[in-house]
Design a protein around this motif. Structure first.
Motif, short mmCIF file in Angstrom:
data_model
loop_
_atom_site.label_atom_id
_atom_site.label_comp_id
_atom_site.label_asym_id
_atom_site.label_seq_id
_atom_site.Cartn_x
_atom_site.Cartn_y
_atom_site.Cartn_z
N GLU A 108 0.81 -1.22 0.00
CA GLU A 108 0.00 0.00 0.00
C GLU A 108 0.85 1.28 0.00
OE1 GLU A 108 -4.27 -1.03 1.97
OE2 GLU A 108 -2.64 -0.67 3.38
N LYS A 109 2.08 1.20 0.50
CA LYS A 109 2.94 2.38 0.53
C LYS A 109 3.98 2.38 -0.59
CE LYS A 109 2.44 3.16 5.51
NZ LYS A 109 3.15 3.34 6.81
N HIS A 110 3.81 1.51 -1.55
CA HIS A 110 4.73 1.43 -2.68
C HIS A 110 4.58 2.68 -3.57
CE1 HIS A 110 6.61 -0.14 -6.39
NE2 HIS A 110 7.21 -1.01 -5.62
N ALA A 113 1.65 2.44 -5.91
CA ALA A 113 0.37 2.00 -5.33
C ALA A 113 -0.83 2.73 -5.93
CB ALA A 113 0.39 2.18 -3.82
N ASP A 114 -0.62 3.97 -6.40
CA ASP A 114 -1.72 4.76 -6.96
C ASP A 114 -1.76 4.71 -8.48
OD1 ASP A 114 -2.60 5.57 -4.43
OD2 ASP A 114 -1.16 7.23 -4.38
N ARG A 115 -0.86 3.94 -9.08
CA ARG A 115 -0.84 3.80 -10.54
C ARG A 115 -1.90 2.79 -10.99
NH1 ARG A 115 4.50 4.79 -12.79
NH2 ARG A 115 3.80 3.67 -14.66
N ALA A 116 -2.53 3.06 -12.15
CA ALA A 116 -3.48 2.10 -12.70
C ALA A 116 -2.77 1.05 -13.54
CB ALA A 116 -4.54 2.82 -13.55
N TYR A 174 7.01 -5.98 -4.33
CA TYR A 174 5.92 -6.28 -5.25
C TYR A 174 5.98 -7.75 -5.67
CZ TYR A 174 9.11 -6.57 -9.23
OH TYR A 174 10.09 -6.97 -10.10
N LYS A 192 -2.18 -3.25 -3.25
CA LYS A 192 -2.88 -2.68 -4.41
C LYS A 192 -2.56 -3.51 -5.66
CE LYS A 192 -4.67 0.90 -2.31
NZ LYS A 192 -4.30 2.28 -2.69
N VAL A 194 -2.07 -3.51 -9.75
CA VAL A 194 -1.71 -2.62 -10.86
C VAL A 194 -1.62 -3.46 -12.13
CG1 VAL A 194 -0.05 -0.94 -11.72
CG2 VAL A 194 -0.35 -1.22 -9.24
#
Length: 240
Positions: A108-110, A113-116, A174, A192, A194
């Motif tokens: 989650e802190k990678h 993590a916010d990349r689609a 990952y 997350k 991806v």
């Protein structure tokens, strides 16, 4: 004496293995070679259903890299193969089975993590969690990394997808897993997903059978038709 006994034991095991191609026809035994995705994500469920209808049939299932799967069916070491190999010898026939995707899972802190979506090459600068080196999926990923000139930074290698999920969840690194495998994850694991941009992330599993026909052909053709009904044909029917 213990060491010598082990050598004798393994010698007999080797002899038995060599004889299996000759005796399995009488035993109503089907030997399947399959890559990691097929062996872990699909075949356990498909074979269990098949055996409720055909209790007289037994199976030997071995996980191998895709290219070894094709080679084994070509030489007769396996009766049927399932893999994503694109290069098909003239001695084999191929049929569509299941489709799946490989995806990246990151803590989650990678940073991603916010990349689609992400390229596999972008991930290779980070620490990763992988499966053991005798796993055909891990061999495949390591080869792709070497082809890109950036070997995977494997911090931990495990022999079970659930353990892999645990390590990603606690932030070790990952991992690359199949979409189908993700369906089995526990809600307690925090990471997350991806999507991978790489074309090879789309996995089209195929069934391989010999071109030559013998007394076993009808049984294998029937089994092949069943597998397709569980995979490819079932998905086509669902789209209509």
């Amino acid at each position: 004496m213990v060491d010598q006994s082990k050598k004798v034991f393994w010698a007999f095991e080797g002899m038995a293995s060599s004889l299996r191609p000759f005796i399995r026809k009488e035993e109503r035994l089907i030997k399947i070679f399959a890559n990691y995705g097929a062996a872990v994500d699909f075949l356990p469920y498909d074979l269990a259903e098949y055996m409720t209808i055909h209790n007289e049939i037994s199976f030997v299932l071995e996980q191998r890299p895709s290219i070894d799967v094709v080679r084994a069916v070509s030489t007769g070491e396996a009766d049927i193969g399932i893999s994503v190999c694109e290069v098909i010898p003239e001695s084999l026939r191929s049929f569509p089975y299941h489709e799946d995707r490989l995806v990246a899972i990151v803590p989650e802190k990678h940073p991603f993590a916010d990349r689609a979506r992400v390229d596999f090459k972008e991930l290779l600068v980070f620490d990763s969690v992988g499966l053991s080196q005798n796993c055909s999926m891990q061999l495949f990923l390591c080869k792709k990394a070497v082809d890109l000139g950036l070997p995977m930074k494997l911090k931990v290698q495990v022999d079970n997808p659930n353990i892999l999920f645990e390590f990603v969840s606690v932030g070790v690194g990952y991992a690359i897993v199949s979409q189908k495998t993700l369906e089995k994850k526990s809600p307690e694991w925090r990471f997350k997903t991806v999507q991978l941009n790489d074309p090879w992330a789309q996995r089209k599993l195929k069934i391989f059978l010999p071109q030559a026909k013998d007394s076993e052909t009808n049984r294998l053709e029937e089994f092949k038709d069943y597998l397709q009904s569980r995979g490819y044909m079932n998905s086509v029917a669902g789209e209509q």
